[in-house]
Design a protein around this motif. Structure first.
Motif, PDB file in Angstrom:
ATOM      1  N   PHE A  91       3.240  36.284 111.629  1.00 35.78           N
ATOM      2  CA  PHE A  91       4.435  36.909 112.190  1.00 35.78           C
ATOM      3  C   PHE A  91       4.290  38.429 112.226  1.00 35.78           C
ATOM      4  O   PHE A  91       4.674  39.083 113.205  1.00 35.78           O
ATOM      5  N   ASN A  92       3.717  39.006 111.164  1.00 35.67           N
ATOM      6  CA  ASN A  92       3.539  40.458 111.096  1.00 35.67           C
ATOM      7  C   ASN A  92       2.611  40.947 112.195  1.00 35.67           C
ATOM      8  O   ASN A  92       2.887  41.954 112.871  1.00 35.67           O
ATOM      9  N   ILE A  93       1.501  40.238 112.396  1.00 34.62           N
ATOM     10  CA  ILE A  93       0.546  40.627 113.440  1.00 34.62           C
ATOM     11  C   ILE A  93       1.181  40.524 114.822  1.00 34.62           C
ATOM     12  O   ILE A  93       1.053  41.432 115.656  1.00 34.62           O
ATOM     13  N   LEU A  94       1.866  39.420 115.079  1.00 37.56           N
ATOM     14  CA  LEU A  94       2.509  39.239 116.376  1.00 37.56           C
ATOM     15  C   LEU A  94       3.580  40.300 116.623  1.00 37.56           C
ATOM     16  O   LEU A  94       3.731  40.807 117.745  1.00 37.56           O
ATOM     17  N   PHE A  95       4.314  40.640 115.570  1.00 43.21           N
ATOM     18  CA  PHE A  95       5.358  41.659 115.715  1.00 43.21           C
ATOM     19  C   PHE A  95       4.765  43.004 116.104  1.00 43.21           C
ATOM     20  O   PHE A  95       5.263  43.677 117.021  1.00 43.21           O
ATOM     21  N   PHE A  96       3.696  43.420 115.446  1.00 47.77           N
ATOM     22  CA  PHE A  96       3.116  44.723 115.733  1.00 47.77           C
ATOM     23  C   PHE A  96       2.382  44.734 117.068  1.00 47.77           C
ATOM     24  O   PHE A  96       2.298  45.773 117.725  1.00 47.77           O
ATOM     25  N   ILE A  97       1.845  43.584 117.477  1.00 47.79           N
ATOM     26  CA  ILE A  97       1.270  43.506 118.818  1.00 47.79           C
ATOM     27  C   ILE A  97       2.361  43.703 119.868  1.00 47.79           C
ATOM     28  O   ILE A  97       2.189  44.455 120.844  1.00 47.79           O
ATOM     29  N   ALA A  98       3.492  43.039 119.667  1.00 47.04           N
ATOM     30  CA  ALA A  98       4.610  43.189 120.601  1.00 47.04           C
ATOM     31  C   ALA A  98       5.152  44.617 120.583  1.00 47.04           C
ATOM     32  O   ALA A  98       5.476  45.190 121.634  1.00 47.04           O
ATOM     33  N   PHE A  99       5.222  45.210 119.386  1.00 50.23           N
ATOM     34  CA  PHE A  99       5.715  46.584 119.279  1.00 50.23           C
ATOM     35  C   PHE A  99       4.770  47.562 119.971  1.00 50.23           C
ATOM     36  O   PHE A  99       5.215  48.492 120.669  1.00 50.23           O
ATOM     37  N   ALA A 100       3.456  47.378 119.789  1.00 55.17           N
ATOM     38  CA  ALA A 100       2.477  48.232 120.459  1.00 55.17           C
ATOM     39  C   ALA A 100       2.578  48.086 121.977  1.00 55.17           C
ATOM     40  O   ALA A 100       2.474  49.069 122.727  1.00 55.17           O
ATOM     41  N   PHE A 101       2.800  46.857 122.439  1.00 57.54           N
ATOM     42  CA  PHE A 101       2.950  46.630 123.878  1.00 57.54           C
ATOM     43  C   PHE A 101       4.174  47.367 124.420  1.00 57.54           C
ATOM     44  O   PHE A 101       4.116  47.981 125.495  1.00 57.54           O
ATOM     45  N   VAL A 102       5.273  47.299 123.692  1.00 56.05           N
ATOM     46  CA  VAL A 102       6.493  47.990 124.121  1.00 56.05           C
ATOM     47  C   VAL A 102       6.270  49.490 124.209  1.00 56.05           C
ATOM     48  O   VAL A 102       6.804  50.173 125.101  1.00 56.05           O
ATOM     49  N   CYS A 103       5.462  50.039 123.314  1.00 61.39           N
ATOM     50  CA  CYS A 103       5.190  51.481 123.313  1.00 61.39           C
ATOM     51  C   CYS A 103       4.234  51.889 124.428  1.00 61.39           C
ATOM     52  O   CYS A 103       4.377  52.966 125.022  1.00 61.39           O
ATOM     53  N   VAL A 104       3.246  51.046 124.720  1.00 64.73           N
ATOM     54  CA  VAL A 104       2.189  51.407 125.669  1.00 64.73           C
ATOM     55  C   VAL A 104       2.590  51.091 127.111  1.00 64.73           C
ATOM     56  O   VAL A 104       2.229  51.834 128.034  1.00 64.73           O
ATOM     57  N   TYR A 105       3.337  50.027 127.318  1.00 67.15           N
ATOM     58  CA  TYR A 105       3.617  49.573 128.680  1.00 67.15           C
ATOM     59  C   TYR A 105       4.311  50.626 129.555  1.00 67.15           C
ATOM     60  O   TYR A 105       3.964  50.749 130.746  1.00 67.15           O
TER      61      TYR A 105
END
Length: 310
Positions: free
Chosen positions: A25-39
């Motif tokens: 869950f932690n990994i998926l959360f930070f992947i999603a958070f990084a995507f929100v920042c980069v997109y």
């Protein structure tokens, strides 16, 4: 043989089911958070190089369509762009350097007990964080000082920043007093201690101050709007802001025209307000965005250490 046996019989630490679920869950959360920042940055770039009609219609979301570089060619062909870019670069470099020096020196001096009326001057600076004279008194002050239509209006008002001084002061207080006392016993004066002892140890917090100041100087355009009428002193951000407004007016006039096939074709092939916004945003954001990775390690350390003590 004994050591091998002991290693083979050593208990293996296994993660529980809950820990494995948490890690996933932690990994998926930070992947999603990084995507929100980069997109958002990716979205700006792909729209700035895509077909202007498709970009204006909102059809470009993931992959560029009809790649071209005309948007950048037209933006870079603006009159006065080179001068405006030089003004923005100069104010960022000079303003950041002076702000860092002033913040470092004042933050250090406010930790020295022998400073004359140290508590009064510190409170005098901090109170300016809560009270502001307002736009009109500020403009009158700058005009009376001869700073309107003057390059130094970009630099001088931003040198002393109370928040930056507080950060540096807090960081300096975390440095052991024994270092300064040892240097003073060897005959070092206040400026020598600051230059040879304190300043080299303040690299993390000074890098943090530099990032704050550089981003603020590079992105600022309101001071140009208020204090400048000479186009030779326009900053890059203000010039591009003006260009966006002109592009919006141009697009509105085309839409309000007769709407013939020729006009519609021109609107599809020429720049649109959407393409202009995307291109201008990329030009403004990318230079300062490339600066952050070089200061990231100092930035994180400086913010952590600068916030330890109150």
């Amino acid at each position: 043989m004994k050591s091998r046996a002991s290693r083979s019989t050593a208990p293996v630490m296994r993660r529980s089911r809950g820990e494995e679920v948490y890690n996933v869950f932690n990994i998926l959360f930070f992947i999603a958070f990084a995507f929100v920042c980069v997109y958002p940055f990716y979205y700006l770039i792909v729209n700035s190089i895509s077909d202007n009609a498709a970009s204006a219609a909102g059809d470009v979301n993931w992959w560029p369509a009809g790649i071209h570089w005309e948007n950048y060619k037209q933006v870079f062909a603006l009159d006065g762009l080179t001068t405006a870019a030089f003004i923005s670069l100069a104010r960022t470099v000079i303003g950041t350097a002076l702000t860092v020096i002033a913040s470092a020196f004042l933050g250090y001096m406010f930790t020295q007990k022998k400073m004359w009326h140290r508590a009064f001057w510190y409170r005098f600076i901090v109170v300016t964080m809560y009270f502001n004279a307002g736009l009109i008194p500020m403009f009158i002050t700058m005009k009376n000082l001869g700073l309107t239509n003057n390059f130094w209006v970009y630099v001088l008002p931003a040198i002393v920043q109370p928040f930056n001084i507080i950060l540096v002061k807090t960081f300096v207080e975390s440095i052991p007093d024994s270092l300064q006392e040892a240097a003073q016993m060897d005959g070092a004066g206040t400026l020598t201690v600051f230059r040879k002892i304190v300043l080299p140890m303040c690299t993390p917090i000074l890098a943090t101050v530099a990032i704050f100041s550089a981003v603020g100087q590079w992105n600022s355009f309101q001071d140009t709007l208020i204090y400048m009428t000479d186009s030779k002193l326009y900053s890059l951000q203000y010039l591009l802001y003006t260009y966006i407004n002109q592009a919006n007016a141009l697009a509105a006039s085309v839409k309000a025209s007769s709407g013939t096939a020729m006009n519609m074709a021109a609107l599809a092939t020429q720049q649109t307000p959407t393409s202009i916004r995307m291109t201008v945003s990329v030009i403004v954001v990318l230079p300062i965005l490339f600066v952050y990775p070089f200061f990231q390690r100092f930035f994180v350390k400086g913010m952590m250490l600068g916030a330890v003590k109150g």
